[in-house]
Design a protein around this motif. Sequence first.
Motif, PDB file in Angstrom:
ATOM      1  N   SER A 198      -7.063  -3.683   5.718  1.00 57.97           N
ATOM      2  CA  SER A 198      -6.744  -2.288   6.018  1.00 57.97           C
ATOM      3  C   SER A 198      -7.915  -1.642   6.758  1.00 57.97           C
ATOM      4  O   SER A 198      -9.055  -2.062   6.621  1.00 57.97           O
ATOM      5  CB  SER A 198      -6.447  -1.514   4.732  1.00 57.97           C
ATOM      6  OG  SER A 198      -7.573  -1.513   3.888  1.00 57.97           O
ATOM      7  N   SER A 250      -6.015  -8.928   1.547  1.00 54.26           N
ATOM      8  CA  SER A 250      -5.776  -7.537   1.932  1.00 54.26           C
ATOM      9  C   SER A 250      -6.525  -7.239   3.225  1.00 54.26           C
ATOM     10  O   SER A 250      -7.647  -7.697   3.422  1.00 54.26           O
ATOM     11  CB  SER A 250      -6.275  -6.616   0.812  1.00 54.26           C
ATOM     12  OG  SER A 250      -6.303  -5.277   1.239  1.00 54.26           O
ATOM     13  N   ASN A 299      -2.164   4.455   4.826  1.00 52.99           N
ATOM     14  CA  ASN A 299      -2.182   3.000   4.899  1.00 52.99           C
ATOM     15  C   ASN A 299      -0.981   2.439   5.645  1.00 52.99           C
ATOM     16  O   ASN A 299      -0.437   1.403   5.271  1.00 52.99           O
ATOM     17  CB  ASN A 299      -2.242   2.428   3.482  1.00 52.99           C
ATOM     18  CG  ASN A 299      -3.554   2.750   2.825  1.00 52.99           C
ATOM     19  OD1 ASN A 299      -4.581   2.243   3.226  1.00 52.99           O
ATOM     20  ND2 ASN A 299      -3.527   3.614   1.838  1.00 52.99           N
ATOM     21  N   ALA A 319      -1.855  -1.025   6.922  1.00 50.67           N
ATOM     22  CA  ALA A 319      -2.495  -1.931   5.971  1.00 50.67           C
ATOM     23  C   ALA A 319      -1.501  -3.000   5.525  1.00 50.67           C
ATOM     24  O   ALA A 319      -0.292  -2.787   5.520  1.00 50.67           O
ATOM     25  CB  ALA A 319      -2.997  -1.146   4.767  1.00 50.67           C
ATOM     26  N   GLU A 320      -2.045  -4.161   5.166  1.00 48.02           N
ATOM     27  CA  GLU A 320      -1.188  -5.225   4.662  1.00 48.02           C
ATOM     28  C   GLU A 320      -1.870  -5.948   3.504  1.00 48.02           C
ATOM     29  O   GLU A 320      -3.090  -6.024   3.432  1.00 48.02           O
ATOM     30  CB  GLU A 320      -0.825  -6.223   5.762  1.00 48.02           C
ATOM     31  CG  GLU A 320      -1.985  -7.025   6.290  1.00 48.02           C
ATOM     32  CD  GLU A 320      -1.574  -8.042   7.350  1.00 48.02           C
ATOM     33  OE1 GLU A 320      -0.383  -8.101   7.706  1.00 48.02           O
ATOM     34  OE2 GLU A 320      -2.444  -8.778   7.800  1.00 48.02           O
ATOM     35  N   LYS A 349     -11.615  -0.600   2.477  1.00 45.18           N
ATOM     36  CA  LYS A 349     -11.165  -1.007   3.810  1.00 45.18           C
ATOM     37  C   LYS A 349     -11.752  -2.358   4.192  1.00 45.18           C
ATOM     38  O   LYS A 349     -12.742  -2.811   3.618  1.00 45.18           O
ATOM     39  CB  LYS A 349     -11.532   0.055   4.839  1.00 45.18           C
ATOM     40  CG  LYS A 349     -13.023   0.211   5.057  1.00 45.18           C
ATOM     41  CD  LYS A 349     -13.305   1.307   6.057  1.00 45.18           C
ATOM     42  CE  LYS A 349     -14.809   1.503   6.177  1.00 45.18           C
ATOM     43  NZ  LYS A 349     -15.126   2.606   7.062  1.00 45.18           N
ATOM     44  N   PHE A 371       0.842  -1.186   0.000  1.00 45.60           N
ATOM     45  CA  PHE A 371       0.000   0.000   0.000  1.00 45.60           C
ATOM     46  C   PHE A 371       0.881   1.240   0.000  1.00 45.60           C
ATOM     47  O   PHE A 371       1.951   1.246   0.609  1.00 45.60           O
ATOM     48  CB  PHE A 371      -0.914   0.026   1.229  1.00 45.60           C
ATOM     49  CG  PHE A 371      -2.109  -0.864   1.111  1.00 45.60           C
ATOM     50  CD1 PHE A 371      -3.273  -0.401   0.515  1.00 45.60           C
ATOM     51  CD2 PHE A 371      -2.078  -2.165   1.595  1.00 45.60           C
ATOM     52  CE1 PHE A 371      -4.388  -1.218   0.407  1.00 45.60           C
ATOM     53  CE2 PHE A 371      -3.185  -2.981   1.497  1.00 45.60           C
ATOM     54  CZ  PHE A 371      -4.343  -2.514   0.889  1.00 45.60           C
TER      55      PHE A 371
END
Length: 156
Positions: free
Chosen positions: A71, A69, A50, A53-54, A113, A8
């Motif tokens: 986030s 994903s 982000n 986030a991963e 998200k 991200f």
Amino acid sequence: GALGNAWFVNEINIVPNADAEIAALDGFEPINSAVVDQRFKEEIIEGLDNNNAEIILLEYKPNYLKYNSNSIKDGIAIFSEIYYDKGWNAYIDGELVPHFRANYVLRGLQIPKGKRIVEFKFEPNTYINGELVSFTSSIILFVLIAFVSFKEIMTT
């Protein structure tokens, strides 16, 4: 400095054309930002953050990629795969979504998200049409062979 299969970004630098896009790559930090041609501006969201986030690659095949994903905010992910719009389709949770070119050659995708499954599938129309023609031809050939064999049996 390797960033992995996908990551991200927190900033998007929109440039007027492909020449400006490649020129903007000199000295930028791909871990934090991406450079995008303005023709893909509709795919870009504002206010990226982000940091937590991963995105993780779960499955890799030449014609199929699957990522997980997670986030807390909508974000933009960059994928270390070559952007090729003639056949590659992006899906989020099974729904077809648009993707865009980032950093002149890579793929970018807006991801909502939450926990999401992101997939890229190679589905070119020419391949699908070729498979249909091949299947139809095989059926016709099979029917023709069956007809000739049946006629041969009936005449002897």
